[in-house]
Structure formats: structure tokens, C-alpha cells
Scaffold this motif. Structure first.
Motif, mmCIF file in Angstrom:
data_model
loop_
_atom_site.group_PDB
_atom_site.id
_atom_site.type_symbol
_atom_site.label_atom_id
_atom_site.label_comp_id
_atom_site.label_asym_id
_atom_site.label_seq_id
_atom_site.Cartn_x
_atom_site.Cartn_y
_atom_site.Cartn_z
ATOM 1 N N MET A 165 0.826 -1.211 0.000
ATOM 2 C CA MET A 165 0.000 0.000 0.000
ATOM 3 C C MET A 165 0.859 1.260 0.000
ATOM 4 O O MET A 165 0.649 2.179 -0.792
ATOM 5 C CB MET A 165 -0.922 0.008 1.223
ATOM 6 N N VAL A 166 1.844 1.307 0.888
ATOM 7 C CA VAL A 166 2.686 2.505 1.018
ATOM 8 C C VAL A 166 3.539 2.699 -0.230
ATOM 9 O O VAL A 166 3.631 3.806 -0.772
ATOM 10 C CB VAL A 166 3.570 2.387 2.276
ATOM 11 N N ARG A 167 4.149 1.628 -0.724
ATOM 12 C CA ARG A 167 5.023 1.755 -1.898
ATOM 13 C C ARG A 167 4.218 2.110 -3.151
ATOM 14 O O ARG A 167 4.693 2.869 -4.011
ATOM 15 C CB ARG A 167 5.801 0.455 -2.106
ATOM 16 N N ALA A 168 3.010 1.571 -3.281
ATOM 17 C CA ALA A 168 2.180 1.896 -4.452
ATOM 18 C C ALA A 168 1.827 3.373 -4.462
ATOM 19 O O ALA A 168 1.893 4.034 -5.504
ATOM 20 C CB ALA A 168 0.913 1.043 -4.448
ATOM 21 N N MET A 169 1.463 3.927 -3.297
ATOM 22 C CA MET A 169 1.128 5.353 -3.260
ATOM 23 C C MET A 169 2.353 6.217 -3.529
ATOM 24 O O MET A 169 2.250 7.278 -4.150
ATOM 25 C CB MET A 169 0.518 5.696 -1.894
ATOM 26 N N GLU A 170 3.542 5.784 -3.084
ATOM 27 C CA GLU A 170 4.755 6.538 -3.387
ATOM 28 C C GLU A 170 4.983 6.613 -4.891
ATOM 29 O O GLU A 170 5.305 7.677 -5.437
ATOM 30 C CB GLU A 170 5.958 5.871 -2.704
ATOM 31 N N ASP A 171 4.800 5.473 -5.599
ATOM 32 C CA ASP A 171 4.975 5.468 -7.057
ATOM 33 C C ASP A 171 3.927 6.331 -7.745
ATOM 34 O O ASP A 171 4.228 7.057 -8.697
ATOM 35 C CB ASP A 171 4.893 4.033 -7.585
ATOM 36 N N LEU A 173 2.202 8.979 -6.548
ATOM 37 C CA LEU A 173 2.444 10.406 -6.315
ATOM 38 C C LEU A 173 3.676 10.894 -7.059
ATOM 39 O O LEU A 173 3.760 12.067 -7.439
ATOM 40 C CB LEU A 173 2.606 10.671 -4.815
ATOM 41 N N ALA A 174 4.653 10.001 -7.297
ATOM 42 C CA ALA A 174 5.866 10.407 -8.008
ATOM 43 C C ALA A 174 5.644 10.529 -9.510
ATOM 44 O O ALA A 174 6.456 11.164 -10.201
ATOM 45 C CB ALA A 174 6.990 9.409 -7.734
ATOM 46 N N ASN A 175 4.560 9.968 -10.028
ATOM 47 C CA ASN A 175 4.345 9.943 -11.475
ATOM 48 C C ASN A 175 3.147 10.767 -11.929
ATOM 49 O O ASN A 175 2.691 10.607 -13.058
ATOM 50 C CB ASN A 175 4.159 8.491 -11.948
ATOM 51 N N ILE A 176 2.628 11.621 -11.075
ATOM 52 C CA ILE A 176 1.511 12.480 -11.474
ATOM 53 C C ILE A 176 1.919 13.937 -11.335
ATOM 54 O O ILE A 176 2.894 14.272 -10.659
ATOM 55 C CB ILE A 176 0.255 12.206 -10.625
ATOM 56 N N SER A 177 1.168 14.788 -11.991
ATOM 57 C CA SER A 177 1.367 16.235 -11.880
ATOM 58 C C SER A 177 0.400 16.782 -10.844
ATOM 59 O O SER A 177 -0.806 16.514 -10.898
ATOM 60 C CB SER A 177 1.110 16.898 -13.246
ATOM 61 N N ARG A 178 0.926 17.552 -9.903
ATOM 62 C CA ARG A 178 0.072 18.093 -8.841
ATOM 63 C C ARG A 178 -0.905 19.130 -9.383
ATOM 64 O O ARG A 178 -1.920 19.430 -8.743
ATOM 65 C CB ARG A 178 0.937 18.738 -7.752
ATOM 66 N N ASP A 179 -0.605 19.717 -10.552
ATOM 67 C CA ASP A 179 -1.461 20.780 -11.099
ATOM 68 C C ASP A 179 -2.647 20.217 -11.873
ATOM 69 O O ASP A 179 -3.778 20.697 -11.727
ATOM 70 C CB ASP A 179 -0.646 21.710 -12.012
ATOM 71 N N SER A 180 -2.405 19.197 -12.718
ATOM 72 C CA SER A 180 -3.458 18.722 -13.618
ATOM 73 C C SER A 180 -4.017 17.355 -13.231
ATOM 74 O O SER A 180 -5.077 16.983 -13.722
ATOM 75 C CB SER A 180 -2.917 18.642 -15.051
ATOM 76 N N ASP A 181 -3.342 16.586 -12.371
ATOM 77 C CA ASP A 181 -3.796 15.244 -12.025
ATOM 78 C C ASP A 181 -4.333 15.227 -10.602
ATOM 79 O O ASP A 181 -4.104 16.156 -9.815
ATOM 80 C CB ASP A 181 -2.641 14.240 -12.151
ATOM 81 N N ILE A 227 -5.697 13.180 -2.028
ATOM 82 C CA ILE A 227 -4.349 13.000 -1.482
ATOM 83 C C ILE A 227 -3.394 13.924 -2.219
ATOM 84 O O ILE A 227 -3.286 13.879 -3.444
ATOM 85 C CB ILE A 227 -3.888 11.539 -1.628
ATOM 86 N N ARG A 228 -2.699 14.776 -1.460
ATOM 87 C CA ARG A 228 -1.703 15.679 -2.030
ATOM 88 C C ARG A 228 -0.276 15.298 -1.665
ATOM 89 O O ARG A 228 0.639 15.513 -2.446
ATOM 90 C CB ARG A 228 -1.992 17.116 -1.566
ATOM 91 N N THR A 229 -0.100 14.756 -0.480
ATOM 92 C CA THR A 229 1.247 14.404 -0.022
ATOM 93 C C THR A 229 1.235 12.987 0.540
ATOM 94 O O THR A 229 0.182 12.444 0.920
ATOM 95 C CB THR A 229 1.744 15.371 1.066
ATOM 96 N N HIS A 230 2.412 12.383 0.604
ATOM 97 C CA HIS A 230 2.538 11.037 1.164
ATOM 98 C C HIS A 230 2.218 11.038 2.654
ATOM 99 O O HIS A 230 1.670 10.052 3.184
ATOM 100 C CB HIS A 230 3.959 10.523 0.921
ATOM 101 N N HIS A 231 2.513 12.133 3.334
ATOM 102 C CA HIS A 231 2.189 12.231 4.759
ATOM 103 C C HIS A 231 0.677 12.142 4.980
ATOM 104 O O HIS A 231 0.218 11.470 5.923
ATOM 105 C CB HIS A 231 2.735 13.550 5.315
ATOM 106 N N ASP A 232 -0.110 12.797 4.144
ATOM 107 C CA ASP A 232 -1.571 12.719 4.266
ATOM 108 C C ASP A 232 -2.044 11.279 4.131
ATOM 109 O O ASP A 232 -2.921 10.821 4.872
ATOM 110 C CB ASP A 232 -2.243 13.591 3.194
ATOM 111 N N PHE A 233 -1.474 10.543 3.181
ATOM 112 C CA PHE A 233 -1.890 9.156 2.963
ATOM 113 C C PHE A 233 -1.552 8.290 4.188
ATOM 114 O O PHE A 233 -2.367 7.455 4.608
ATOM 115 C CB PHE A 233 -1.196 8.613 1.712
ATOM 116 N N MET A 234 -0.382 8.494 4.764
ATOM 117 C CA MET A 234 0.000 7.703 5.930
ATOM 118 C C MET A 234 -0.934 7.967 7.106
ATOM 119 O O MET A 234 -1.326 7.043 7.839
ATOM 120 C CB MET A 234 1.448 8.021 6.318
ATOM 121 N N GLU A 235 -1.324 9.220 7.297
ATOM 122 C CA GLU A 235 -2.245 9.541 8.385
ATOM 123 C C GLU A 235 -3.596 8.864 8.171
ATOM 124 O O GLU A 235 -4.226 8.374 9.111
ATOM 125 C CB GLU A 235 -2.428 11.059 8.491
ATOM 126 N N LEU A 236 -4.075 8.830 6.929
ATOM 127 C CA LEU A 236 -5.353 8.179 6.648
ATOM 128 C C LEU A 236 -5.263 6.670 6.856
ATOM 129 O O LEU A 236 -6.215 6.038 7.330
ATOM 130 C CB LEU A 236 -5.787 8.493 5.213
#
Length: 872
Positions: A165-171, A173-181, A227-236
Motif C-alpha cells: 500500500m505505502v510503496r504503491a502510493m509513493e509510485d 504520487l511520483a508519477n503524477i502532476s500536482r497541477d493537472s492530475d 491525497i496531495r502528499t505522502h504524509h496525508d496518505f499515511m495519516e489516513l
């Protein structure tokens, strides 16, 4: 008895899983791999819906190392499992001389790292989700074999232990654009055939919705978090894990009693040169006509941690835990039936036998890319469970899915860009028009100044020449008169004395006359020369005026050119607006979707109004003398306040003060007050705004509005605002002193369910804050709610027919009972019997547990129950 597990996760989280039955009959079905392929999407704006790719379910097996208990108990026995990772094979020993061999897509030894497990099992699925496909990663296996370790390990102490779960979300978030995705997640659990929201425990009975056209399954009522940051995902993840139901069994000290399902929705914009609108398109209508809308790809990743079935004689389950085990076994049995039917190419698959199989409809035999990891242990004592797990994985490898990419045209983005283009064209046109008008005005002023200076110079020169001519003329006349007088006196004295002298005198006089004539002729000549100079000066002024006229003509021509350019730009704006209307029409949803999105469209229109008109202008209309103007203005402010992003700007601009001023107004308009109270209720959800409301006598104004209002919707809005204020620990005393509690209780006169629900919520919030203050030692007196007479109403409605009212009242009673000083009043008012009922009959396990814990920990309640001979 079931309980809620903490956010760190238990030491053992997996469950025993027997083999699913093989020979089962279908009840309700969906198509297997030989049936017609379902389309991945429907509705306007979708593309490439016929492109499908066959993809078999990939299955990997992972062996857990021996634990301390197994090292002692199995010291004299050989492991029942032997791995051959180089051949991707697993041998399961039947006895000391015989074994069965099975092949899998991947075989992971006990020394395999979490990173390798993720890369071979889940990473291909994550990459497919980023490309617009649906994907599923599921863990299946016996209790204690490492399913939750593989999927849900957070890795707080050791980052290398992070799960899928954690590694999938890291990948992702690393492959999307925060502005358009965007990335949205929901976290659910299937407990006792009931879908519950782990991110919002009050949402405890979520329905499954199936599209009648496409057959796609969804849970629209589940909480979706951006979800905007990995920290938010971990808290959820920690929050969801804390709410997951667990119990203590002989096989596991903290055994999960539910199936956990994490859903990740990924929306990505595909960058294409054809979809880009450059700055040149602001002056090129041809480019805007040929612009294509961008493409959005939507993928969904589902990560499933299945609960294991239990053998009752091993787990020791009894009572409610036994009922949980039965529910788990039934859902896993239904999943096994579906896998068997799909593996045997059965025309019908019994997907509707369980909510688990309905949720996983797309994962097995559907359109998703699916990876299954089966986890096994080495102990020969559990060989039967290990064999069952291996056979389940073997059957799952025979299931074929038809992968579908989900793409749709992003008409909204294109419309937004076209609107931006139109706005820029309009702004540029206005700038050109303003510059042109300023240039015309400057040139006109300059020409006028030059004409005025020329006229002044001409007048001054003419006056000077005129004065000079007059002076010269008067001087000449004066000289002539003097000479004539002298000559006349000479002629009168000597003219008749001597004749000869007389003749000489006449000659002399004639000479004087000739001299005077010459001088007069000279003056006439000088006067003519002066006239000529004046005429020359006039002629010299005429070219200046001609130059000014030429400049005016030139400016007029420039004005005509700018007018023609303006008309051309206006035509371009009209054509672009027409193009925008056509695109908006073509991107329209089906009729039902349009009705569903009507509220969002109105909110978007109000947001656009706010951006174009300005917040200060809208707030100023709240003070208008016209009631209709005030009504429309407060509606706009209320809609803006419904969005969290607008609340800070509204408060900074003085919007909160303006809304409170509407309530303070002596001319009572219930419609305006209702809308204003609703806006204040939205703003009161923020703690900082709550203190501002109290500082501006907001509670007194709300209480006054509640006393004057009769409409249930107005009372609901006011009760909602006060209920939000009741949840602030810092405002308890002041809220009560300013009449907030009495105003809240006074609104029960309406008897409308929506009003009573808000009143109950406020009472529960207030009681919860008092309970926290008592536990910290900050409060020793009895509850302010009891002092204000709220207890009889609370007891009366503790068993209300409306579940939401009943749940709030039950929580309020439990919180009040936690403070010993309230116990005597609660016994005298009959609240003790309601607490006993809650501890036995409440539908929420956490509330039942809280009521039982409160009854047993209170000396007053315990003694009263012993006196009445009532057992808990």
C-alpha cells in the motif's frame, strides 16, 4: 468480544483460509472469459472503448520464515514446503517420500525483501493504473503467514519494511502532476456483510451501486479524500487501521474480523501538442477552431486484505466472535465459488452470493489487471491449510480478464482555456481601446494648445504693428502742423513789406510744401510696408494651422484603423464564444447526470460571479435597502461559504460581520435569516471562526433568531451553527452564559426530525467536551447540560425512531455518565435504564462497549444496579 485495533497494527493479522468448494451452482452471474467483453466506460466524451487486451490473473506465492513457536514445536519435523525459485516451483510434501509440485508466476522465498515483493507483484499493476486501467492487488492465505505484513505494513520504524500500500502510493504520487492530475482514496471494511467506512465510522452501512448499462460496480456513498502528499496518505492509513474491527482468538491475539479494501482513484491528463493552446491563438481564430480537447485517463487501484476463514475448534470462537467467523467463512466461500466458475469457463458466475464477490466483480473475470499473492507457512502442523491456499492460487491462475483503458475528453479543461482566451482577448481589446482614446485625447489637447499659442502670437504682433503705425502717423501730423504754423507766422509778418521779399517767401513756402509732400509720401510708403509685413505674418501663421489640420486628419485615419481592428476583435470574440457554446453542449452529460450535477453547476456559476464581481462588492450588497438585492447577495455568500477554500477570504473581507449584522437587523426577514444562519453554520466548522463568532455576540444573535423563527429549515440552520460551536472546548462556559444551550433546547418545539437531529448533535458535542475536561481534571462540577434542564429531553429521545438522533443521544448519555458527579441526577431522571439498554441493544459495538465500561466503573451506578439486582 470485538474491539477496534490501534493504528500501529497487531503482531498477527492474518487468518486461516480453507479451500473453496469446487462444485458449485451459479445463482446470479456475470460473463466469464468466453462471453462478450464488457465495455469499460459509457457516456459522452469517452474514446477507444473497443480496445481490449487479454490479461490472466498473475499469482505469486510467498513463504514466511519459521517463528519462535514453530522452531520449538517443529524441531523434529521437516518443513512441509520446499521452494524452487529458479524454476518458479513449489513442492508440498505429502509425507517423507512423496510430494506435489506446483508452478506459479513468481515464487518468493522467506528471505525476499519487501521491495522485491512489491516490484514483482504490485508494480506492474500500479503502472497499468497510471496508464488508465483498473488494477487489483489481493493477499490470500492462512493466519499468521504475513498477508498484512506484505500489504499494509507502514514501515515507521524500518523504511525497508514498507508494504505494498505505502510503496504503491509513493509510485503514484511520483508519477503524477500536482497541477493537472488528482488522486482520491477511500478505505472500507466488509464486516458481517456490511460495508463500513474506515475513514468515517458513522458511515456504517454503505450500499453497492451497479450501472445497469455497463455492469460496473461502485460505492458512491464512501468517503473520498484527495491525497496531495505522502504524509496525508499515511495519516489516513493509520486512521483506517484504528477503526478496523479486531478480536482476540486462540490463533491470533488481535485477529481482524473484516476484509479491508483500499481504493485509489487516479485521474491523469494526457499531454498532447494538439491540445495545447499557445499565446498565438489569441490572435488566430483558425487555431482556436482546430484545437482539440485534452484527454483524461482514469484508473482505479484496489488493494484487498482478505480475512481468513476459521476452524472453530482451533480458534475457540464463541458468542459474537463465532457469528463473525461464520460471516467470514460465507464470504470467502462465495469468492471460492466464483473463482471455480471462472477457472472452469462456466457461463454463469455466482457473483451476487456475497458483497465481497460483488466488490471484486471487476477483479476476477472483469476488466482489471489483477495480481494475487498467496502467503504460506512452513509448519507441517498446518499442511491442510497450506494446501488449501496453494490450490486456491492455482485455480485463480486460470482466470482471464479483458483489460480496458478508460479515457475521456476533458471538455471542461478546454472550455476553461477558451474562457481564459476570451477574457485575455477582451482585456487586450480594452487596453487597445483605452490607449487609443488616451492618444486621441493627448493629440487633441496638443493641437488645441498649438492653435491657441498661434492665435495669441498673431494677435500680439497685429496689435504691436497697429500701435506703431498709429504713433508714426500722429507724429507725422504733429510735425506737419508745426511746420505749417511756422510758415504761416512768417508769411503774416513779412509778406507785404517788401515785394521782392514776398516773392522769395512764396518760393520758400513751396519748397516746404514739397518737402512735406515727400515726407507724407514716405509715411504712406512705410504704412504700406507695415501692411505688407502684417500680411506676411498672417501668411506665416497659415502653414501652422495647415500642419495642425494635417495632424488631425492623420489621427482621424488612425482612429478609423483602430475602429476597424476593434470590430475585427469583437467578431473573433463572438466566434470564440460560439465555439465555447458548441463545446459545452457537446460535452454535456446524459440527462440524469445533468440533473445530478445541477447543484455543482450553480456553485460554479456563483464562483465565477465571485471572481468577476469581487467579494467586497457582493458583501456591500448585503447592506442594500432593497430586500431582493439583500436576498440574492446572501445566497451568493452562503454558496461561497459552503466551500472550505472560500471561507478564509469571506472572513478576512468582513463577510462574517455582515452575516451577523443581518441577524442583528430589526426588520426580520426569515428567508434572509435562514440563509445567513446556514452560511454562519458553514463558517462555524472552523475553530478560528468559532471564536470570532463568539467575540461578535454571534451566539446571542443566533438565540434571538431561534426565538423568532418558526420555519423548520431556519431552525435547522440555527441549530446546526450552535451545534458546531458546542464542539469547542474553549467556549463551553461562555456558550452557556449567553443562552446557547437554552436556545438549542428551545428549538425542539419544532419536532421536525432535521431540527431534532441538529439539537442532538449539539448536545452530544457539548457532552463530549465536558467529558474531556473532566478526564483532564479541569471540571469538577456537574454538567451544564443538566443544570439547564437538558437531561429529561435526552432521556426521552434516547430510543428515538430516527437512527441519527438516537446515535447522538446515546453518545451524549455515555459522555455524561463518565463524570461521577452527574450519576445521581442521571439515576433520578431514569437515565440509568437507558444506559443499560444501550449496553445491550445498541447497534454500534463501540457505543455498547463505552456504556458497559461506564456502568461498571461508576460506584453510584454499580451500587444502584446491585440494589436492583440487574446484571451487565
Amino acid at each position: 468480544m470485538a474491539s477496534y485495533r490501534n493504528g500501529r497494527g497487531p503482531a498477527k493479522v492474518d487468518r486461516v483460509q480453507p479451500a473453496p468448494p469446487a462444485n458449485l451452482r451459479a445463482s446470479t452471474s456475470f460473463k466469464s472469459k468466453n462471453s462478450n467483453v464488457r465495455r469499460s466506460s459509457s457516456g459522452a466524451g469517452l474514446r477507444d472503448s473497443d480496445d481490449s487486451v487479454s490479461g490472466r490473473v498473475r499469482v505469486a506465492v510467498r513463504l514466511r520464515p519459521q517463528n519462535a513457536e514453530e522452531m520449538v514445536a517443529d524441531a523434529d519435523f521437516a518443513d512441509c514446503v520446499e521452494l524452487q525459485p529458479e524454476f518458479k516451483r513449489l513442492k508440498l510434501r505429502k509425507n517423507n517420500w512423496d510430494s506435489d509440485t506446483y508452478e506459479f508466476d513468481e515464487v518468493l522465498t522467506e528471505s525476499a525483501s519487501q521491495k522485491r515483493v512489491y516490484e514483482v507483484v504490485a508494480k506492474p499493476v500500479v503502472e497499468s493504473v497510471l496508464d488508465g486501467y483498473n488494477g487489483t492487488v489481493m493477499a490470500y492465505g492462512q493466519t499468521g503467514t504475513g498477508k498484512t505484513f506484505t500489504l499494509g505494513r507502514l514501515g515507521d520504524e524500518d523504511t525497508s519494511a514498507r508494504g505494498i500500500m505505502v510503496r504503491a502510493m509513493e509510485d503514484i504520487l511520483a508519477n503524477i502532476s500536482r497541477d493537472s492530475d488528482s488522486v482520491m482514496i477511500s478505505y472500507l471494511q466488509l464486516y458481517m456483510e456490511t460495508i463500513q467506512d474506515l475513514l468515517n465510522p458513522t458511515n456504517d452501512n454503505i450500499a453497492i451501486v451497479e450501472d445497469p448499462k455497463t455492469g460496473d460496480v461502485s460505492v458512491p456513498a464512501a468517503t473520498l479524500v484527495d491525497i496531495r502528499t505522502h504524509h496525508d496518505f499515511m495519516e489516513l492509513l493509520r486512521l483506517g487501521e484504528a477503526h478496523r474491527v479486531a478480536a482476540n482468538t486462540k490463533l491470533n491475539t488481535e485477529s481482524s474480523r473484516s476484509h479491508a479494501i483500499l481504493m485509489v482513484h487516479v485521474k491523469r491528463s494526457v499531454i498532447d501538442m494538439d491540445t495545447e493552446i499557445s499565446s498565438e491563438t489569441y490572435h488566430s481564430l483558425h487555431m482556436s477552431k482546430n484545437s482539440k480537447p485534452p484527454i483524461i485517463r482514469k484508473g482505479k487501484l484496489v488493494v484487498v486484505d482478505l480475512a481468513g476463514s476459521e476452524r472453530v475448534h482451533k480458534s475457540g470462537s464463541e458468542g459474537h466472535t463465532l457469528e463473525e467467523a461464520k460471516s467470514i467463512n460465507l464470504s470467502l466461500s462465495a469468492l471460492g465459488k466464483c473463482i471455480n466458475a471462472l477457472a472452469e469457463n462456466s457461463p454463469h458466475v455466482p457473483v451476487r452470493d456475497s458483497k465481497l464477490t460483488r466488490l471484486l466483480k471487476d477483479s476476477f473475470g472483469g476488466t482489471a489487471r489483477t495480481s494475487l499473492i498467496v502467503t504460506v507457512g512452513p509448519s507441517p502442523r498446518h499442511r491442510a491449510e497450506t494446501a488449501s491456499t496453494i490450490l486456491f492460487g492455482q485455480r485463480a491462475m486460470k482466470v482471464e480478464n479483458m483489460l480496458k483503458i478508460k479515457e475521456e475528453f476533458d471538455y471542461k479543461s478546454l472550455c476553461k482555456r477558451l474562457e481564459t482566451q476570451i477574457d485575455k482577448l477582451i482585456a487586450e481589446n480594452e487596453r487597445h481601446q483605452k490607449a487609443f482614446e488616451d492618444e486621441i485625447e493627448r493629440t487633441a489637447i496638443e493641437a488645441q494648445q498649438r492653435i491657441s499659442e498661434a492665435e495669441i502670437n498673431y494677435t500680439e504682433a497685429l496689435e504691436r504693428e497697429k500701435m506703431k503705425c498709429q504713433m508714426d502717423y500722429m507724429e507725422s501730423i504733429k510735425k506737419l502742423e508745426e511746420k505749417w504754423m511756422n510758415n504761416h507766422s512768417k508769411h503774416g509778418t513779412n509778406g507785404f513789406i517788401n515785394g521782392n521779399h514776398g516773392g522769395e517767401g512764396n518760393d520758400h513756402a513751396n519748397e516746404d510744401v514739397r518737402e512735406l509732400k515727400l515726407k507724407l509720401q514716405k509715411e504712406i510708403t512705410l504704412w504700406k510696408q507695415a501692411e505688407e509685413e502684417i500680411q506676411n505674418l498672417k501668411n506665416s501663421l497659415h502653414p501652422t494651422e495647415a500642419g495642425v489640420n494635417a495632424d488631425v486628419v492623420k489621427l482621424q485615419n488612425l482612429l478609423d484603423d483602430e475602429t476597424r481592428q476593434k470590430q475585427k476583435l469583437e467578431e473573433e470574440v463572438l466566434l470564440l464564444q460560439s465555439r465555447l457554446s458548441q463545446l459545452t453542449f457537446s460535452s454535456g452529460q446524459p440527462r440524469n447526470s445533468q440533473l445530478d450535477n445541477q447543484g455543482n453547476g450553480e456553485r460554479t456559476s456563483i464562483a465565477n460571479l465571485h471572481e468577476h464581481v469581487g467579494l467586497q462588492k457582493i458583501l456591500s450588497l448585503l447592506e442594500s435597502e432593497d430586500p431582493n438585492v439583500r436576498l440574492h447577495a446572501v445566497k451568493v455568500v452562503a454558496n461561497l461559504a459552503a466551500e472550505d477554500t472560500n471561507q478564509e477570504r469571506i472572513v478576512e473581507a468582513g463577510g462574517l460581520s455582515s452575516l451577523l449584522a443581518l441577524l442583528r437587523s430589526r426588520s426580520f426577514d426569515e428567508t434572509i435569516c435562514r440563509i445567513a444562519a446556514g452560511a454562519i453554520a458553514n463558517l462555524a466548522m472552523n475553530e478560528a471562526n468559532q471564536e470570532l463568532i463568539m467575540a461578535q455576540d454571534g451566539i446571542s444573535l443566533l438565540a434571538m433568531t431561534a426565538a423568532d423563527a418558526e420555519d423548520p429549515q431556519t431552525l435547522r440552520m440555527v441549530a446546526g451553527a450552535i451545534a458546531n460551536l458546542c464542539g469547542n472546548d474553549k467556549l463551553q462556559t461562555r456558550l452557556r452564559s449567553e443562552g446557547g444551550i437554552k436556545a438549542l433546547l428551545g428549538m425542539v418545539r419544532s419536532r421536525h426530525p432535521d431540527v431534532l437531529s441538529q439539537v442532538a448533535r449539539g448536545v452530544a458535542n457539548f457532552a463530549k467536551c465536558e467529558s474531556r475536561a473532566s478526564s483532564k481534571g479541569n471540571k469538577n462540577n456537574r454538567s451544564l447540560l443538566i443544570e439547564d434542564g437538558a437531561l429529561p429531553w435526552i432521556v426521552q429521545n434516547a430510543n428515538n425512531d430516527a437512527s441519527i438522533i438516537r446515535r447522538h443521544i446515546e453518545l451524549a448519555l455515555c459522555h455524561l455518565a463518565q463524570h461521577e458527579v452527574n450519576a445521581k441526577d442521571m439515576v433520578s431522571e431514569g437515565a440509568l435504564w437507558e444506559l443499560v439498554r444501550i449496553s445491550r441493544d445498541c447497534s454500534r459495538e463501540d457505543i455498547r462497549a463505552l456504556a458497559r465500561r461506564t456502568l461498571t466503573s461508576s460506584q453510584t451506578f454499580s451500587s444502584e444496579l446491585r440494589r436492583l439486582r440487574v446484571e451487565i
